[in-house]
Design a protein around this motif. Structure first.
Motif, PDB file in Angstrom:
ATOM      1  N   LYS A 240       0.829  -1.203   0.000  1.00 46.31           N
ATOM      2  CA  LYS A 240       0.000   0.000   0.000  1.00 46.31           C
ATOM      3  C   LYS A 240       0.861   1.250   0.000  1.00 46.31           C
ATOM      4  O   LYS A 240       2.057   1.211   0.235  1.00 46.31           O
ATOM      5  N   GLU A 241       0.200   2.383  -0.270  1.00 45.69           N
ATOM      6  CA  GLU A 241       0.896   3.656  -0.191  1.00 45.69           C
ATOM      7  C   GLU A 241       1.079   4.070   1.257  1.00 45.69           C
ATOM      8  O   GLU A 241       0.604   3.417   2.161  1.00 45.69           O
ATOM      9  N   GLY A 242       1.774   5.193   1.456  1.00 43.10           N
ATOM     10  CA  GLY A 242       1.921   5.703   2.815  1.00 43.10           C
ATOM     11  C   GLY A 242       3.366   5.732   3.264  1.00 43.10           C
ATOM     12  O   GLY A 242       4.296   5.454   2.506  1.00 43.10           O
ATOM     13  N   THR A 243       3.551   6.070   4.541  1.00 40.68           N
ATOM     14  CA  THR A 243       4.874   6.167   5.155  1.00 40.68           C
ATOM     15  C   THR A 243       5.077   4.982   6.097  1.00 40.68           C
ATOM     16  O   THR A 243       4.319   4.812   7.059  1.00 40.68           O
TER      17      THR A 243
ATOM     18  N   THR B  61       2.147   1.240   8.839  1.00 37.13           N
ATOM     19  CA  THR B  61       2.157   2.330   7.866  1.00 37.13           C
ATOM     20  C   THR B  61       1.213   3.459   8.244  1.00 37.13           C
ATOM     21  O   THR B  61       0.087   3.217   8.688  1.00 37.13           O
TER      22      THR B  61
ATOM     23  N   ILE C 261      -0.962   6.447   6.673  1.00 37.41           N
ATOM     24  CA  ILE C 261      -1.552   6.885   5.410  1.00 37.41           C
ATOM     25  C   ILE C 261      -2.410   8.110   5.680  1.00 37.41           C
ATOM     26  O   ILE C 261      -3.233   8.107   6.594  1.00 37.41           O
TER      27      ILE C 261
END
Length: 284
Positions: free
Chosen positions: A152-155, A256, A258
């Motif tokens: 997934k996206e995010g940090t 993560t 998001i």
């Protein structure tokens, strides 16, 4: 009595357990950090940091000073922002996965609220997939969730691996279905555990279905079955039993952050930095 610059250097050492890493974090020379800590010890008339050739560790007085230092610096910074007119304001709807709430996250959120008293922090605790849906629906501003590594996206705050967990006395009979304690579907850990068992040709049965990490841990401690959870979150009284019973590997997981791109970026950045800048240790 205690200078903020000395407290910041001491706190960096306390959190990294390294004068070198503390200096890098603060952008200072290592001798400067060492000098700050020595001056703080002189002011406190106590040894705060035990040093030898192998390790750096806090003394009991050091542990106490770390707590005071966080409170003093939070109050100092809050007052500075207030009287400079730069106090951050706004609303932050933050969601976290249930089991991440047993880490050091509550402490981080408490210190964040002390540091930014004019930010209205609203907390939602749920399963990762539900939080992600609410984020996409515009109902949350920032979520802290568990995803399959790299999916997934995010940090990414931390990379971890899932582990099979049970009590020391756990017994799994050869050929018998694996007694599984799990969150209700849909759940990442439940799906990965079942997929791994079926791929390995192992049968399974759900012996406990619960929506909360407290329920998962209670059922495991009661010996009702085994569970899958991130290895770094396994409490000290439970055991990783993957190798003992030849259970299949479940896979890796990312913790993560998001964000909602339409939300207040300044407020989100502040909490993101607070979480990224602290050790997310488990709380047993």
């Amino acid at each position: 009595m205690f200078e903020p610059v000395q407290l910041r250097s001491f706190l960096a050492v306390a959190e990294t357990l390294s004068f070198t890493k503390a200096a890098e974090r603060l952008g200072l020379a290592q001798p400067t950090v060492s000098q700050h800590v020595r001056k703080l010890e002189a002011a406190a008339k106590r040894v705060l940091v035990a040093r030898d050739t192998r390790e750096v560790r806090l003394t009991d007085n050091g542990d106490a000073m770390a707590g005071f230092a966080r409170s003093i610096l939070a109050a100092h910074d809050s007052a500075a922002r207030y009287f400079s007119g730069s106090a951050m304001r706004g609303r932050l709807r933050f969601g976290t996965a249930d089991d991440l709430a047993i880490t050091g996250l509550p402490r981080i959120l408490r210190e964040f609220r002390q540091l930014y008293p004019q930010i209205n922090l609203e907390l939602t605790v749920s399963q990762s997939d539900q939080l992600y849906k609410r984020l996409n629906a515009g109902q949350l501003d920032l979520v802290f969730v568990k995803w399959v590594a790299g999916a997934k996206e995010g940090t990414v705050v931390r990379h971890d691996n899932f582990a099979w967990v049970g009590v020391e006395q756990t017994v799994l009979e050869p050929g018998a279905p694996v007694p599984l304690i799990a969150y209700p579907a849909p759940s990442l850990s439940r799906k990965l555990a079942i997929d791994a068992l079926e791929a390995a040709g192992r049968t399974w049965r759900i012996t406990c279905s619960t929506k909360q990490i407290s329920g998962v841990l209670a059922a495991v401690r009661a010996g009702i079955g085994v569970a899958v959870m991130p290895a770094s979150l396994v409490p000290e009284d439970l055991k990783v039993i993957t190798q003992r019973f030849g259970l299949p590997p479940v896979g890796d997981v990312d913790f993560t952050l998001i964000r909602n791109p339409l939300a207040n970026a300044e407020v989100i950045d502040a909490l993101t930095q607070a979480i990224m800048g602290r050790t997310l240790s488990k709380s047993n």
